[in-house]
Scaffold this active site. Structure first.
Site, PDB file in Angstrom:
ATOM      1  CG  HIS A 162      68.248   0.033 -21.743  1.00  0.00           C
ATOM      2  ND1 HIS A 162      67.905   1.265 -21.238  1.00  0.00           N
ATOM      3  CD2 HIS A 162      68.753   0.261 -22.979  1.00  0.00           C
ATOM      4  CE1 HIS A 162      68.159   2.195 -22.152  1.00  0.00           C
ATOM      5  NE2 HIS A 162      68.675   1.611 -23.220  1.00  0.00           N
ATOM      6  CG  ASP A 369      64.525  -3.828 -12.702  1.00  0.00           C
ATOM      7  OD1 ASP A 369      64.774  -3.639 -13.897  1.00  0.00           O
ATOM      8  OD2 ASP A 369      63.415  -3.602 -12.184  1.00  0.00           O
TER       9      ASP A 369
HETATM   10  P1  ADQ Z   1      61.447  -2.042 -17.599  1.00  0.00           P
HETATM   11  O1  ADQ Z   1      61.746  -3.466 -17.267  1.00  0.00           O
HETATM   12  O2  ADQ Z   1      60.233  -1.802 -18.416  1.00  0.00           O
HETATM   13  O3  ADQ Z   1      62.688  -1.318 -18.281  1.00  0.00           O
HETATM   14  P2  ADQ Z   1      61.358   0.147 -15.534  1.00  0.00           P
HETATM   15  O4  ADQ Z   1      62.686   0.746 -15.566  1.00  0.00           O
HETATM   16  O5  ADQ Z   1      60.767   0.076 -14.172  1.00  0.00           O
HETATM   17  O6  ADQ Z   1      61.288  -1.321 -16.131  1.00  0.00           O
HETATM   18  O7  ADQ Z   1      60.414   1.029 -16.422  1.00  0.00           O
HETATM   19  C1  ADQ Z   1      59.036   0.805 -16.461  1.00  0.00           C
HETATM   20  C2  ADQ Z   1      58.346   2.025 -17.066  1.00  0.00           C
HETATM   21  O8  ADQ Z   1      57.032   1.657 -17.463  1.00  0.00           O
HETATM   22  C3  ADQ Z   1      58.239   3.171 -16.070  1.00  0.00           C
HETATM   23  O9  ADQ Z   1      58.448   4.387 -16.730  1.00  0.00           O
HETATM   24  C4  ADQ Z   1      56.792   3.049 -15.580  1.00  0.00           C
HETATM   25  O10 ADQ Z   1      56.210   4.285 -15.240  1.00  0.00           O
HETATM   26  C5  ADQ Z   1      56.095   2.435 -16.774  1.00  0.00           C
HETATM   27  N1  ADQ Z   1      55.006   1.578 -16.283  1.00  0.00           N
HETATM   28  C6  ADQ Z   1      55.121   0.458 -15.561  1.00  0.00           C
HETATM   29  N2  ADQ Z   1      53.907  -0.011 -15.240  1.00  0.00           N
HETATM   30  C7  ADQ Z   1      53.023   0.842 -15.760  1.00  0.00           C
HETATM   31  C8  ADQ Z   1      51.592   0.937 -15.755  1.00  0.00           C
HETATM   32  N3  ADQ Z   1      50.828   0.047 -15.146  1.00  0.00           N
HETATM   33  N4  ADQ Z   1      51.039   1.965 -16.395  1.00  0.00           N
HETATM   34  C9  ADQ Z   1      51.793   2.863 -17.017  1.00  0.00           C
HETATM   35  N5  ADQ Z   1      53.130   2.855 -17.034  1.00  0.00           N
HETATM   36  C10 ADQ Z   1      53.720   1.854 -16.420  1.00  0.00           C
HETATM   37  C11 ADQ Z   1      63.990  -1.757 -18.742  1.00  0.00           C
HETATM   38  C12 ADQ Z   1      64.880  -2.435 -17.695  1.00  0.00           C
HETATM   39  C13 ADQ Z   1      65.015  -1.547 -16.471  1.00  0.00           C
HETATM   40  C14 ADQ Z   1      65.555  -0.179 -16.889  1.00  0.00           C
HETATM   41  C15 ADQ Z   1      64.779   0.387 -18.053  1.00  0.00           C
HETATM   42  C16 ADQ Z   1      65.461   1.625 -18.625  1.00  0.00           C
HETATM   43  O11 ADQ Z   1      64.334  -3.704 -17.332  1.00  0.00           O
HETATM   44  O12 ADQ Z   1      65.890  -2.141 -15.523  1.00  0.00           O
HETATM   45  O13 ADQ Z   1      65.436   0.713 -15.798  1.00  0.00           O
HETATM   46  O14 ADQ Z   1      64.666  -0.545 -19.118  1.00  0.00           O
HETATM   47  O15 ADQ Z   1      66.795   1.371 -18.896  1.00  0.00           O
END
Ligand code: ADQ
Length: 466
Positions: A162, A369
């Site tokens: 991921h 990312d």
């Molecule tokens: P993350 O690094 O966690 O994931 P991301 O893909 O942006 O990053 O996902 C974050 C998730 O958490 C989103 O669904 C978002 O809605 C939720 N989230 C973030 N802040 C929040 C808040 N304050 N309140 C509630 N929800 C919140 C890792 C990798 C990424 C990759 C994903 C999936 O780092 O690059 O996209 O896995 O593979």
């Protein structure tokens, strides 16, 4: 659905989060995606409960909720310290996000990582039946497939990364780089989000291990692995529905009321140094300096719930951001306006949907990312008649799909400032045009597409002969 109806899908990841059946839980990107995915299949989701035990027992806690069976184990303190807070989050995460300066290399971390992967293998192996397909997730579990093979597992086993795979020269800094990459040849299929991460892996495997490319496969010592780029998506319809629901509409109205006619720029991220929050604040500050006439017309809402708080670099970034937002607010705020609203808590997905929709600009500027799901959620939550503008880092995996966002170099405060003013001044026609193209892209490659594409490729492989 591409799986044979009699076969099960066994998903294994570090953390398991049982689906709540509602949209209230603030969960990480991976957890949200897998919960939607597993509902479509019968199978098990196996991983760490997040709880600690005095000593490791291997006892499995089964739970069935909202159509998904979860099986979890507790880990002991030493495991959590060395494997999770150690090798996973102090060594691999920074290195794989190009932060060589933050990566720590300790033999105990590497040892703990191996031990926990062995424990996972030992515990999950008895649950595996003939015909099951196994799908292992992410950097916490690189050697797990190999550990299962050592125990005689001949099932199809896939692996999905991921996060980015770093360029060869960076990867070589990891003392265990070769052994770790070699262990990946236990898998039948390895998935990455985008071609860039895939190519970096192939480069390492070819140059450092002597693997050979054969079409879509990599071959090493007689083991043949299919490598593929499959960008993860979101459940677009779910997000569209959420954005139209009562809670989202309430959150939308609250945001609009509190904005008092000003345009809102929103950032939503786990509090992590890879998300480029410091650079984002500085880019926004540059915008305030270069466009004094816009100052009281906008504000930045940055939502960033703390994560991995046991790790020093996360404590440090938190302090840095508190200081920086304090300094910027101190310098620019007036009695009736504060430039940055910096909030350290999580919100439910429906509230988030309303907040995204109320924002004229979505500012998603990670330094690196794997994909970034927030960018896709922001797009899905917009009003089709009056959508906001997505400003997206060119170093997020999502930039390969969302080419109609305003793409920026997150290290450049000037580019960020230019993009913000351009977004604020963008005509409705251009906003709609860009939004439609981005929406089409995320609809085409949504979460079901991701799941089906990966599992189909896995099912095409022959099980390993016993
Ligand atoms: P993350 O690094 O966690 O994931 P991301 O893909 O942006 O990053 O996902 C974050 C998730 O958490 C989103 O669904 C978002 O809605 C939720 N989230 C973030 N802040 C929040 C808040 N304050 N309140 C509630 N929800 C919140 C890792 C990798 C990424 C990759 C994903 C999936 O780092 O690059 O996209 O896995 O593979």
């Amino acid at each position: 659905m591409e799986l044979d109806p009699v076969s099960r899908l066994i998903v294994i990841s570090n953390r398991v989060s049982a689906p709540t059946g509602s949209h209230s839980g603030a969960q990480g990107g991976l957890a949200v995606a897998l919960a939607s995915a597993l509902r479509e299949y019968k199978g098990i989701w196996f991983g760490w409960s997040g709880d600690r035990a005095d000593s490791f027992t291997g006892d499995i806690h089964f739970e069935r909720s909202d159509g998904v069976t979860t099986a979890t184990i507790d880990l002991e303190d030493q495991d959590v310290d060395e494997y999770y807070n150690g090798y996973a989050n102090r060594t691999l995460w920074p290195l794989f996000h190009y932060r060589v300066d933050l990566a720590e290399y300790e033999r105990e971390y590497a040892g703990g990582y191996r031990r926990v992967n062995e424990r996972f293998a030992e515990t999950v192996y008895p649950l595996i039946e003939d015909g099951d397909a196994i799908w292992i997730q992410d950097y916490h579990m690189f050697p797990l497939g190999d550990e299962l093979r050592k125990r005689g597992c001949g099932n199809r086993i896939g692996f999905f990364l991921h996060i980015p795979w770093p360029p060869r020269r960076l990867m070589s800094i990891l003392p265990e780089a070769q052994a770790l990459a070699r262990s990946l040849f236990a898998y039948d299929v390895i998935g990455f989000h985008i071609d860039e991460w895939l190519q970096s892996f192939c480069d390492f495997a070819e140059q450092e291990l002597g693997a050979v490319r054969d079409g879509e496969d990599l071959v090493l010592d007689g083991r043949r692995v299919r490598v593929m780029a499959v960008p993860i998506g979101i459940d677009v319809q779910e997000f569209v529905d959420l954005a139209a629901g009562t809670k989202a509409r309430l959150a939308y109205r609250q945001m609009r009321d509190s904005a008092t006619g000003r345009d809102m720029i929103v950032g939503v991220d786990r509090l992590d140094y890879s998300k480029g929050l410091e650079e984002r604040f500085l880019g926004y500050e540059r915008f305030l300096t270069e466009h004094p006439e816009e100052r009281k017309e906008v504000f930045l809402l940055q939502i960033a719930p703390p994560s991995r708080e046991a790790v020093g670099s996360y404590q440090k970034i938190r302090r840095t951001l508190e200081e920086l937002s304090g300094r910027i607010n101190g310098e620019y705020a007036d009695i009736d306006w504060v430039p940055i609203r910096y909030v350290n808590q999580g919100y439910s997905r429906d509230v988030l949907a309303g907040i995204y929709r109320a924002a004229k600009i979505g500012l998603v500027t990670p330094l690196r990312d794997g994909m970034n799901l927030v960018a896709k959620e922001y797009v899905a939550a917009q009003d089709p008649e009056d959508p906001g503008v997505l400003i997206l880092s060119r170093f997020a995996g999502a930039a390969t799909q969302l080419t109609d966002a305003l793409l920026v170099n997150p290290y450049s405060a000037e580019e960020m400032s230019d993009a913000i003013i351009r977004a604020l001044r963008m005509s409705r026609t251009e906003r709609i045009d860009r939004w439609r193209k981005m929406m089409a892209a995320i609809e085409q490659q949504d979460i079901s597409w991701w799941l089906d594409t990966f599992t189909s490729a896995l099912m095409e492989r022959e099980p390993v002969p016993a």
